[in-house]
Enzyme design. Sequence first.
Site, short mmCIF file in Angstrom:
data_model
loop_
_atom_site.label_atom_id
_atom_site.label_comp_id
_atom_site.label_asym_id
_atom_site.label_seq_id
_atom_site.Cartn_x
_atom_site.Cartn_y
_atom_site.Cartn_z
N ASN A 247 3.37 -9.81 6.23
CA ASN A 247 2.32 -8.80 6.39
C ASN A 247 1.04 -9.45 6.90
O ASN A 247 0.27 -8.83 7.66
CB ASN A 247 2.05 -8.11 5.05
N LEU B 138 0.52 -9.42 10.55
CA LEU B 138 0.24 -8.12 11.14
C LEU B 138 -1.22 -7.70 10.98
O LEU B 138 -1.66 -6.71 11.56
CB LEU B 138 1.13 -7.05 10.50
N HIS C 282 -0.03 1.37 3.35
CA HIS C 282 -0.54 0.15 3.95
C HIS C 282 -0.63 -1.04 3.00
O HIS C 282 -0.27 -2.16 3.37
CB HIS C 282 -1.93 0.42 4.54
N GLU D 235 -0.91 -10.31 -1.87
CA GLU D 235 -0.74 -8.89 -2.17
C GLU D 235 0.14 -8.62 -3.38
O GLU D 235 0.00 -7.58 -4.03
CB GLU D 235 -0.18 -8.16 -0.94
N ARG E 210 -11.33 3.53 3.08
CA ARG E 210 -10.03 4.03 3.55
C ARG E 210 -9.49 5.18 2.73
O ARG E 210 -8.93 6.13 3.28
CB ARG E 210 -9.03 2.88 3.56
N HIS F 123 -3.58 3.72 4.71
CA HIS F 123 -4.54 3.51 5.79
C HIS F 123 -4.65 4.80 6.60
O HIS F 123 -3.63 5.40 6.97
CB HIS F 123 -4.09 2.36 6.69
N GLU G 173 -16.55 -2.70 9.60
CA GLU G 173 -15.42 -1.85 9.26
C GLU G 173 -15.82 -0.91 8.13
O GLU G 173 -16.87 -1.08 7.50
CB GLU G 173 -14.20 -2.68 8.86
N ARG H 185 -8.88 -1.08 -1.81
CA ARG H 185 -9.33 -2.32 -1.19
C ARG H 185 -10.33 -2.08 -0.07
O ARG H 185 -10.11 -1.25 0.81
CB ARG H 185 -8.12 -3.09 -0.63
#
Length: 495
Positions: free
Chosen positions: A47, A50, A341, A365, A280, A233, A120, A376
């Site tokens: 992960n 990614l 996510h 994780e 999120r 997400h 973000e 998160r």
Amino acid sequence: MLNNNTTVPTYDVVIAGTGVSGLYAALNVDPSLSILIVSKRELELSNSALAQGGIAAVLDRDKDSREKHIRDTLIAGGYKNKLEAVEVLVDEGPRDVRRLIELGVDFDRDSLGRLHMTLEGGHSINRIVHHKDTTGLEVVQKLAAHVKNKNNITVMENAAIMKMDKIDGGFCLGILKDGGLLNVCSRYAILATGGIGRVYKYTTNSKIATGDGIVLAHRLGAKVSGLSLIQFHPTAFAAREERERFLISESVRGEGAYLLNCRGERFMPSYDERGELAPRDVVSRCIMEESKRTGSEDFYLDITAQDPEFVKKRFPSIYSKCLAEGIDITKDRIPVFPCQHYLMGGIDVDTYSRTSVGRLYAVGECSRTGVHGNNRLASNSLLEALVFSRRAALDISERVRNEENTLRPRALFEMKKGKPLPTGIRSEVRSIVQSSFFVNPNFDAAKKGLARVCELDDMLEHTEFEYSLDLLEAKSLVKIAKLILTEVTDESFQL
């Protein structure tokens, strides 16, 4: 490898998982100690690889502060975070980011050579360093290169831990490799096995994210909690068929993209004053509310107002992936929808990543440090992976220096022959969890789903099936689903 006059391969430390947390832990363990890293697939599939957005850290104290980063993290987590862990994360994180730079990680810089920091959702200031939109892959590749050059580190790829038991002075592990079962012993073990995304029908997670480490720890008696703390997400590419959906990074919104509904209308400011840059979980719930209001699941992310050349340079991976789907993000709106996510829960650990089982650590994780609370904050995950894996490695190194080696290696496991695993178990579990708990829980579906998952769990635990990777992952997913739905159906969850 230690010499214990035994045919069982024996190490000081076994690390399960090769994402950022597993690789960084290996590099921080005392180099005089022997390490075995077990990778379920190839070394660089995780992960972590990614991860697009970047790593959040207070690197410019003239514009940013630890207090701001702590506050942003607490707000995103609904103030359910473990404050001590958040303070460790924020205070120690910058040194690990600088260490990555020393190790050759190529973070983007501006025309003056300064680190480029982006914004973000949930952050009050630009503090996220990144490598274009492939930060995780860049970090994993650079860490993996260093790991391969260490004489004290052995990497075992395409290998899966089927069994794990405590023995005198450490652990015995049964590792499925090349169709056989290899017994390996170690004084310490670090679980860095990532998330649980494949328990969902649709996820941004890689195919290895089946919760194996959490289940191993649970079977050893380690405390596991918060499995229902799942982050969805808000902007995964809305592919129609693919199970693994690629992410449209939060940083796309940080660079000015707007969320639009099926009518082409911007709607987030009507729900939250932070608009597209709300945390999120907030954005995901707002999308679901807007979906009810409009009667449509068609949503779009629009960054076409930005300079096309900037967009291509800033988001080359997202640009190419969308182009392969027939979407030119410099001209077209990107179809998006929430998707599973990340997991905020997992194996309970302290600030040195120690679990409730002696000599067993969990990082990344699969662990629950308490940093994230109920949700998160964007780009805190790679930071957590770095900080707490380093602390685990240093803690193990210190303990080894101050203790006698009491490990008594022995083989506990044998390859078993049994029935072939029935087909369809994993698909059924994914459908159950997807319908029971997606952004907002469906309590009736969760109760019904839990009953069926318990039946599957009982069948898998009490039937002799032939050892295989399919069996391992089916058992893991069923157990993870059981833990999730048990929490979701608990009365305290519904309050």
